[in-house]
Design an enzyme around this catalytic site. Structure first.
Site, PDB file in Angstrom:
ATOM      1  N   TYR A   1     -13.670 -21.402  -5.133  1.00  0.00           N
ATOM      2  CA  TYR A   1     -14.446 -22.490  -4.208  1.00  0.00           C
ATOM      3  C   TYR A   1     -14.522 -23.719  -4.555  1.00  0.00           C
ATOM      4  CZ  TYR A   1     -17.054 -22.648   0.616  1.00  0.00           C
ATOM      5  OH  TYR A   1     -17.621 -22.832   1.482  1.00  0.00           O
TER       6      TYR A   1
ATOM      7  N   LYS B   1      -5.707   2.514  11.821  1.00  0.00           N
ATOM      8  CA  LYS B   1      -3.556   1.691  11.904  1.00  0.00           C
ATOM      9  C   LYS B   1      -4.114   1.054  10.093  1.00  0.00           C
ATOM     10  CE  LYS B   1       0.279   1.122  13.350  1.00  0.00           C
ATOM     11  NZ  LYS B   1       0.939   1.508  14.032  1.00  0.00           N
TER      12      LYS B   1
END
Lengths: 186, 475
Positions: B71, B126
């Site tokens: 970051y 899924k």
């Protein structure tokens, strides 16, 4: 219900020329001839197909149960009427002798405007397998040519306002909106 | 048709042959009980785990100091470089392995239009499959609109975050327009599994069935029963395979599709894809129903909403010798395999794992996505779906091609990386790959990337970081 499209004489002439040029190419797909009384049953079937297509565009165009009987009656009269024009599109090759397209048009006097005689295309329909490949264009051009022969100086076409496919078809060939029909149930 | 759980085989082939009706009654009783048991347990498990996937870091974090790379301030330079060359996002971020599973919830499983919230558990499942089988980071994204144009616009706006898109459980026919529009407008692959996944698995099985019966695709008369997402996509792939479209016959609930059917103009306006098929198939202009269509046909591919008795054995008997029958409806196929075989079918496939020859889209979507993501592909043209089908067909031969084994099973895990590598290599050949590697390199990548989630699961379960299944004795 619907809009009328129009086109000028010069554009009609050009369209006819274009159609004549394209005639050879499309000749193997359909031939166009004035309809005879014996064509009426086949033509009526095609006319009802067109009205059912119109039904898809607007609930105000709901087809009546007895539409086919009326189509038959209207066509029987129209094929004999000198102010009407009914054309039959006939298949070629394996489809020779089969009526696969229909045109119904009227000659109307314009009492306020010039040109004074208007050819109005009321119905024009081709079976889907014969669409594209400029067959529809040829059918339209033949219609315009014969209407002009019969004295029309302007040609218009009526179809449901929501039918964008028809609007594009005519716009491509030089037609533009002229009159509008607005409707409400009373 | 996503089905990876092995199912107990109903008493179909054992003992004396029962009548069809007895069989179907017995089977539906069994299925009902089985489904009831599974359903209750699924709800309990859903409550227990409250979600099936989570985001975990893929970089080491030794101390908080490491965040100056992951970051700010370090990351600003990564951002600057991508700003200069947006394509770098595929190398410097996880975009290459990230997909969205997008649905409007309009046709979820057999449930119909249950809406986006109710679609979420299915999309989570899924996503789990994508991760576990394909190593793909898939985010379930049910969206609150049914308008095709809005669905398209929403997905277009998500593109910067994604390496690919899987459309799922979107109703036909709007799914066709949505897929076309997105494939045209995005520079990442867009796939609709209900169309292409099922179609590619079908074509894979068909290719091997044709080979086993000595047929060439361009001389084969094929009948498609059902004209929904799966079969329209199958027709699309058959066309790409040089199938004789004039010899193809499509039958739906109104009978044989032909260019002069009563509803043809309605189709022109409402289902352009079916309309196109009506104009290009069935050159002989056969009219009637399935009975008429099957006479002399080589292949039946049924992917329909089955009605009892919709495929009569007598009709199968009128098909050409060595007929091929794919009966893909789930859970109850249009015709049971033994019935089709007794009627003369030489090769029979279904959508079920408890019969031989399961046509299963889970054989296709994990390796397809592994392949296109490894290639950082810009799209997924139909030839790539065909490549996956052909690769899967080839892989069935590893274990040996027989009339009972025209497709690999889910257990033949070795086939998946091979299919993925074929897809990735084809993407390079087509010039749509951002990452150009050799097939061997793609194969190694696919092997390790597809093995990793299974290994992760194993390790996390072993050390207790993944909690055990509650009430395991019942599993």
């Amino acid at each position: 219900m619907g809009e009328r499209n129009t086109m000028s004489d010069s554009k009609a002439a050009r369209l006819i020329e274009e159609a004549a040029a394209g005639h050879k190419e499309t000749a193997h797909r359909i031939t166009v001839r004035p309809a005879q009384a014996e064509d009426v049953p086949a033509l009526a079937g095609l006319l009802v197909r067109l009205k059912r297509l119109n039904e898809e565009f607007d609930p105000l165009l709901k087809v009546r149960m007895d539409a086919e009987a009326h189509a038959t009656r209207v066509l029987e009269t129209a094929v004999k009427d000198p102010k009407m024009l009914v054309l039959a599109g006939e298949g070629t090759g394996p489809d020779q002798g089969r009526v696969v397209g229909v045109v119904r048009a009227a000659l109307r006097d314009r009492i306020f405007y010039t040109p004074e005689v208007e050819g109005v295309i009321l119905d024009i329909y081709l079976l889907p397998a014969f669409r594209r490949k400029n067959v529809g264009e040829y059918l339209l051009a033949e219609t315009v040519r014969i209407l002009k022969e019969k004295g029309a100086g302007i040609v218009t076409a009526e179809f449901p306002a929501q039918n964008q496919i028809a609007a594009r078809f005519y716009a491509k060939r030089g037609f533009r909106p002229l009159n509008a029909t607005h409707a409400k149930i009373i | 048709m996503v089905e990876v759980l092995p199912r107990s085989r109903p008493g179909v082939e054992e003992g004396g042959r029962k009548t069809d009706q007895e069989l179907e009654e017995a089977r539906s009783r069994e299925a009902e009980e089985e489904t009831r048991g599974l359903s209750e347990r699924a709800v309990d498990l859903a409550r227990h785990f409250a979600g099936k996937i989570e985001v975990i870091p893929k970089v080491p974090v030794r101390t908080l100091k490491d965040f100056s790379y992951w970051y700010t301030p370090g990351i600003a330079e990564v951002s600057r470089q991508i700003h200069k060359d947006p394509e770098l996002a595929f190398e410097l971020t996880g975009r290459w392995n990230t997909i969205a599973i997008v649905t409007d919830g309009s046709r979820v499983l057999g449930l119909g239009d249950v809406g986006p919230e109710a679609a979420l558990p299915v999309m989570e499942g899924k996503a789990l499959l994508f991760k576990y089988l394909g190593g793909v980071d898939a985010f379930p994204i049910p969206i609150r609109t049914k308008d095709p144009a809005e669905i398209v616009a929403t997905v277009q706006r998500l593109e910067p975050a994604l390496g690919g898109v899987n459309l799922e459980d979107i109703a036909s026919p709007k799914c066709f327009q949505i897929l076309d529009d997105l494939q045209r407008s995005l520079s990442i692959p867009v796939w609709h599994d209900d169309q292409l996944g099922t179609a590619a698995a079908t074509v894979a099985g068909l290719l091997n069935a044709l080979e086993l019966t000595g047929r060439k695709i361009w001389q084969t008369g094929i009948v498609l029963l059902g004209a929904g997402a799966a079969n329209l996509a199958t027709a699309r792939l058959l066309k790409a395979l040089n199938c004789d479209m004039g010899a193809l016959t499509v039958v739906d609930h109104r009978g044989i599709l032909h260019s002069e059917r009563e509803d043809i103009d309605e189709l022109m306006l409402r289902n352009r894809w079916k309309y196109e098929l009506a104009l290009t198939t069935n050159e002989a202009r056969t009219q009637g129903g399935l009975k008429e269509a099957l006479r002399g046909a080589d292949v039946l591919i049924a992917a329909s909403t089955p009605q009892p008795g919709m495929v009569k054995p007598d009709w199968i008997s009128t098909m050409a010798p060595e007929a091929i029958v794919f009966s893909l409806a789930n859970p109850d196929p249009e015709v049971w395999p033994h019935v089709a075989r007794d009627a003369g079918a030489a090769i029979v496939a279904t959508g079920r794992s408890d019969f031989p020859n399961q046509v299963n889209n889970s054989l296709i979507f994990p390796p397809v996505f592994r392949g296109i993501l490894d290639a950082h592909a810009k799209g997924i043209p139909d030839v790539l779906a065909l490549e996956a089908a052909q690769a899967l067909a080839r892989q069935a031969k590893v274990k040996g091609l027989t009339r009972e084994h025209i497709l690999p099973t889910m257990a033949e895990e070795g086939v998946f990386p091979e299919v993925a590598a074929s897809v990735a290599t084809k993407a390079v050949e087509l010039g749509i790959a951002r990452a150009k590697r050799t097939k061997e390199e793609f194969l190694q990548l696919a092997q390790s990337r597809m093995a990793r989630p299974k290994e992760l699961s194993r390790v996390l379960m072993k050390n207790g970081l993944l909690p055990p299944m509650p009430g395991q004795e019942s599993d």
